[in-house]
Design a protein around this motif. Structure first.
Motif, short mmCIF file in Angstrom:
data_model
loop_
_atom_site.label_atom_id
_atom_site.label_comp_id
_atom_site.label_asym_id
_atom_site.label_seq_id
_atom_site.Cartn_x
_atom_site.Cartn_y
_atom_site.Cartn_z
N THR A 150 4.38 -2.71 0.32
CA THR A 150 3.34 -2.88 -0.70
C THR A 150 2.24 -3.80 -0.19
O THR A 150 2.37 -4.50 0.80
CB THR A 150 3.94 -3.47 -1.98
OG1 THR A 150 4.51 -4.76 -1.70
CG2 THR A 150 4.99 -2.55 -2.56
N ASP A 151 1.14 -3.77 -0.92
CA ASP A 151 -0.01 -4.64 -0.63
C ASP A 151 -0.67 -5.01 -1.94
O ASP A 151 -0.67 -4.21 -2.90
CB ASP A 151 -0.99 -3.91 0.29
CG ASP A 151 -1.95 -4.87 0.97
OD1 ASP A 151 -1.79 -6.09 0.78
OD2 ASP A 151 -2.85 -4.40 1.70
N LYS A 163 1.55 0.40 0.51
CA LYS A 163 0.86 0.24 1.80
C LYS A 163 1.13 1.43 2.70
O LYS A 163 0.31 1.77 3.54
CB LYS A 163 1.33 -1.06 2.46
CG LYS A 163 0.49 -1.49 3.64
CD LYS A 163 0.93 -2.85 4.15
CE LYS A 163 0.04 -3.33 5.27
NZ LYS A 163 0.46 -4.68 5.76
#
Length: 376
Positions: free
Chosen positions: A44-45, A352
């Motif tokens: 994830t981001d 991401k």
């Protein structure tokens, strides 16, 4: 004996039936295994909007910005020189590329100059008597006349009488006839208009050159130009003078170019606009294929993600309470691998990397990269 065998087989079947029945009863009361829920780990981001530079890729081949196709305007034999007329030969500005034998024509020029000199000398007695006020300047002109040098300009005529007299004797027409012959004499020598290299040679020393014949091609190796075609949407964004990053196909060399010109019209068939990029470097050669990256725009309040993270419906996956969800996003620009998006709130946790088989409501676990503890 037959009855004994049949009785044994019957007893064996009864025993097997009892055992099979007991197994069925045991399996019926055995608890069913509970399937474990699969929780996929995802990268994830966290969204943080900022200013994204939109870089448009383009490519093209280098062409010398200054090039000359050499043609002959006169006829004669190609004279030999110290420098051979061959492809790859370098020449400095002003250096002779080709010299054509002009002995015969030179003699006719000298004859015309001599006739002009004789015509002026013939009118000197009349000038002394009828135009004593202009005699001195014509006498000085005659004394400075050198047949081995370029014919000097005639003295300035100041009165109508002088003009009628000089013109009537055919002096002016003879003068311009000589100048015309002298100008053509210069064409027997072709000099390099700039420092460069010969890329094509179609004649050799000693061969007969005819008027209008192509002799070769000469280019300037100090500066090259690359033509690139871009989408018409960038027509108003391209600016002359902007720097451009150029690389070769192997990505091993990087050059810096400059946008020198932008075409004012759009190609009707391809709906593209043509830009021209100047680049200088000693390692460059004509015909080299380069890739360019043009900074055409800066988009504020935007993010850049991989193209495969954006669905066909213009949505992206976000992570909320360990579940996947989708939100809409506004796409601004697509490159080969990236997409620039707007209207994604700051702090939103997005994927991401893409997850195969992802769907809204899917249970996921964000990947946490923790450093290994080491004993001091």
């Amino acid at each position: 004996m037959r009855k004994i065998i049949l009785s044994g087989i019957g007893i064996l079947l009864i025993i097997l039936s009892v055992l099979f029945a007991k197994k069925l009863i045991a399996d019926k009361h055995k608890p069913k295994p509970v399937k474990e829920k699969v929780v996929k780990t995802v990268f994830t981001d966290t969204v943080k909007n900022g200013t994204i530079k939109i870089v448009v890729p383009a490519n093209g081949s280098l062409v010398a910005k200054r090039r000359v196709e050499l043609y002959s305007e006169v006829q004669g034999i190609f004279k030999t020189s110290n420098v051979l007329f061959r492809p790859g030969q370098e020449y400095s500005k002003g250096q002779s590329l080709i010299r054509i034998n002009a002995d015969e024509y030179y003699a006719s020029v000298q004859s015309a100059k001599s006739n002009l000199y004789n015509d002026i000398a013939a009118i000197m007695p009349d000038l002394r008597l009828d135009f004593p006020e202009v005699f001195k300047k014509w006498e000085d002109y005659l004394n400075g006349f050198d047949l081995s040098k370029t014919t000097p300009e005639l003295p300035k005529i100041v009165s109508d009488k002088e003009n009628y007299f000089i013109t009537g004797r055919g002096i002016v027409s003879s003068y311009y006839n000589v100048k015309n012959l002298e100008q053509r004499l210069y064409k027997y020598t072709i000099s390099a208009p700039f420092s460069g290299i010969l890329t094509e040679a179609l004649v050799t020393e000693g061969s007969l050159i005819r008027s209008g014949q192509k002799l070769g091609e000469f280019i300037d190796t100090s500066i090259y130009e690359m033509e690139v075609a871009l989408s018409k949407s960038y027509a108003s964004l391209l600016k002359v003078g902007e720097s451009v990053k150029l690389t070769n196909l192997d990505k091993t060399e990087v050059y810096t170019g400059t946008v020198s010109r932008v075409n004012g019209s759009i190609d009707a068939t391809t709906q593209t606009i043509t830009a021209y990029i100047d680049v200088k470097h000693d390692a460059l050669k004509e015909g080299m294929y380069l890739e360019a990256e043009l900074d055409v725009k800066e988009e504020p309040n935007a993010i850049e993600i991989n193209r495969n993270l954006l669905s066909e419906n213009g949505e992206i996956f976000v992570v909320k309470d360990s579940l996947l969800d989708v939100i809409p996003a506004k796409s601004i620009y697509f490159s080969d691998t990236k997409v620039v998006l707007k209207e994604v709130p700051d702090g939103t946790v997005i994927l991401k990397k893409s997850v195969p088989g992802a769907y809204a409501g899917m249970l996921v676990k964000p990947f946490k990269n923790t450093a290994d503890n080491k004993d001091q």
